[in-house]
Design a protein around this motif. Structure first.
Motif, short mmCIF file in Angstrom:
data_model
loop_
_atom_site.label_atom_id
_atom_site.label_comp_id
_atom_site.label_asym_id
_atom_site.label_seq_id
_atom_site.Cartn_x
_atom_site.Cartn_y
_atom_site.Cartn_z
N GLU A 96 15.93 37.07 60.91
CA GLU A 96 17.26 37.34 61.43
C GLU A 96 17.43 38.77 61.96
N TRP A 97 16.66 39.70 61.45
CA TRP A 97 16.81 41.10 61.86
C TRP A 97 16.43 41.24 63.32
N ASN A 98 17.19 41.98 64.07
CA ASN A 98 17.02 42.18 65.50
C ASN A 98 15.56 42.43 65.88
N ASN A 99 15.08 41.76 66.93
CA ASN A 99 13.73 41.94 67.50
C ASN A 99 12.61 41.63 66.52
N SER A 100 12.80 40.64 65.66
CA SER A 100 11.78 40.28 64.68
C SER A 100 11.11 38.97 65.04
N THR A 101 9.80 38.94 64.83
CA THR A 101 8.99 37.74 65.09
C THR A 101 8.18 37.43 63.83
N VAL A 102 8.18 36.17 63.42
CA VAL A 102 7.41 35.77 62.24
C VAL A 102 6.01 35.32 62.69
N LEU A 103 5.00 35.87 62.05
CA LEU A 103 3.61 35.48 62.29
C LEU A 103 3.19 34.56 61.15
N THR A 104 2.93 33.29 61.46
CA THR A 104 2.63 32.32 60.41
C THR A 104 1.19 31.82 60.46
N GLY A 105 0.42 32.30 61.42
CA GLY A 105 -0.96 31.84 61.54
C GLY A 105 -1.91 32.63 60.66
N ASP A 106 -3.16 32.64 61.05
CA ASP A 106 -4.17 33.40 60.34
C ASP A 106 -3.87 34.90 60.50
N ILE A 107 -3.73 35.61 59.40
CA ILE A 107 -3.35 37.02 59.43
C ILE A 107 -4.32 37.84 60.28
N VAL A 108 -5.60 37.66 60.03
CA VAL A 108 -6.61 38.45 60.73
C VAL A 108 -6.55 38.20 62.23
N ASP A 109 -6.47 36.95 62.64
CA ASP A 109 -6.39 36.63 64.07
C ASP A 109 -5.09 37.14 64.69
N ASP A 110 -3.97 36.89 64.00
CA ASP A 110 -2.67 37.30 64.54
C ASP A 110 -2.58 38.81 64.71
N VAL A 111 -3.03 39.55 63.71
CA VAL A 111 -2.93 41.02 63.77
C VAL A 111 -3.93 41.57 64.79
N SER A 112 -5.11 40.97 64.86
CA SER A 112 -6.09 41.41 65.87
C SER A 112 -5.54 41.22 67.28
N LYS A 113 -4.92 40.09 67.53
CA LYS A 113 -4.32 39.83 68.84
C LYS A 113 -3.17 40.79 69.12
N LEU A 114 -2.37 41.03 68.10
CA LEU A 114 -1.24 41.94 68.25
C LEU A 114 -1.73 43.35 68.62
N LYS A 115 -2.77 43.81 67.94
CA LYS A 115 -3.33 45.13 68.24
C LYS A 115 -3.85 45.20 69.68
N GLU A 116 -4.41 44.11 70.17
CA GLU A 116 -4.93 44.07 71.54
C GLU A 116 -3.82 44.07 72.58
N THR A 117 -2.69 43.47 72.27
CA THR A 117 -1.62 43.35 73.26
C THR A 117 -0.69 44.56 73.31
N LEU A 118 -0.56 45.28 72.20
CA LEU A 118 0.32 46.45 72.17
C LEU A 118 -0.38 47.64 72.81
N THR A 119 0.39 48.43 73.52
CA THR A 119 -0.17 49.65 74.10
C THR A 119 0.07 50.85 73.19
N GLY A 120 1.09 50.78 72.35
CA GLY A 120 1.40 51.86 71.42
C GLY A 120 0.95 51.50 70.02
N ASP A 121 1.24 52.38 69.08
CA ASP A 121 0.82 52.19 67.70
C ASP A 121 1.72 51.20 66.97
N LEU A 122 1.16 50.59 65.96
CA LEU A 122 1.82 49.61 65.11
C LEU A 122 1.80 50.18 63.69
N VAL A 123 2.97 50.31 63.07
CA VAL A 123 3.04 50.90 61.73
C VAL A 123 3.38 49.82 60.71
N VAL A 124 2.73 49.94 59.55
CA VAL A 124 3.00 49.06 58.41
C VAL A 124 3.60 49.94 57.32
#
Length: 189
Positions: A96-124
């Motif tokens: 529900e929080w603004n601009n949020s997307t749920v990743l429900t697939g394989d964590i490793v694959d989803d995060v790897s793809k996310l890292k490839e598509t983003l041009t800036g840094d991703l913080v956890v």
């Protein structure tokens, strides 16, 4: 491709659990700070949020942030509320929080793809269950450990067992306020 940065509030003995004392660990609020530390801590997190493209969170951390930040004001809150957020969860159906997307697939694959598509840094932030998986699969490019001057003696630690060594290289250290230390490490391979 941006870096995946993990930023954690952590005690000297490596505990990340229950920094505010709300989770029932019974060790109190170990992240309590004096005014100088609080101001410097807030400045660090505001600057970091302004520098990254998006956040990646585990479900429990997402729910914690989503329950608090939509009603807050100020530069840091406005940035967190507006930036893209990705939530790793097997149980959360809608974010529900603004601009949020749920990743429900394989964590490793989803995060790897996310890292490839983003041009800036991703913080956890926090995400004590997600971070060990990211570390295990060499997805973490940088660790930023906001170290609090406290030995807790109990609680969940950031680093659990891994399948192999995960060498890190210290690339920065600085005092935050008058009592916190920020240690910055990058993967050493």
């Amino acid at each position: 491709m941006g870096k995946l940065i993990v930023t954690e509030n952590i005690t000297l003995d490596g505990v990340i659990q229950d920094p505010t004392g709300e989770e029932g660990l019974g060790r109190g609020a170990w992240s309590q700070m004096g005014p100088l530390d609080q101001a410097a801590w807030a400045e660090f997190f505001t600057d970091e949020a302004l520098d990254v493209e998006a956040m990646l969170l585990g479900r429990r951390t997402y729910e914690y942030f989503a329950g608090r930040f939509p009603s807050r004001t100020g530069v840091w809150a406005e940035r967190l509320n507006s930036m893209p957020k990705y939530v790793v969860s097997a149980t959360l159906e809608a974010a529900e929080w603004n601009n949020s997307t749920v990743l429900t697939g394989d964590i490793v694959d989803d995060v790897s793809k996310l890292k490839e598509t983003l041009t800036g840094d991703l913080v956890v932030y926090a995400s004590g269950r997600l971070v060990p998986t990211l570390l295990e699969h060499d997805l973490v490019d940088e660790l930023r450990l906001m170290t609090f001057p406290c030995v807790l003696g109990a609680g969940q630690h950031l680093f659990g067992e891994t399948g192999e060594q995960k060498p890190q290289r210290l690339v920065g250290n600085r005092t935050i306020g008058d009592g916190l230390v920020l240690l910055t490490y990058q993967r050493a391979n």
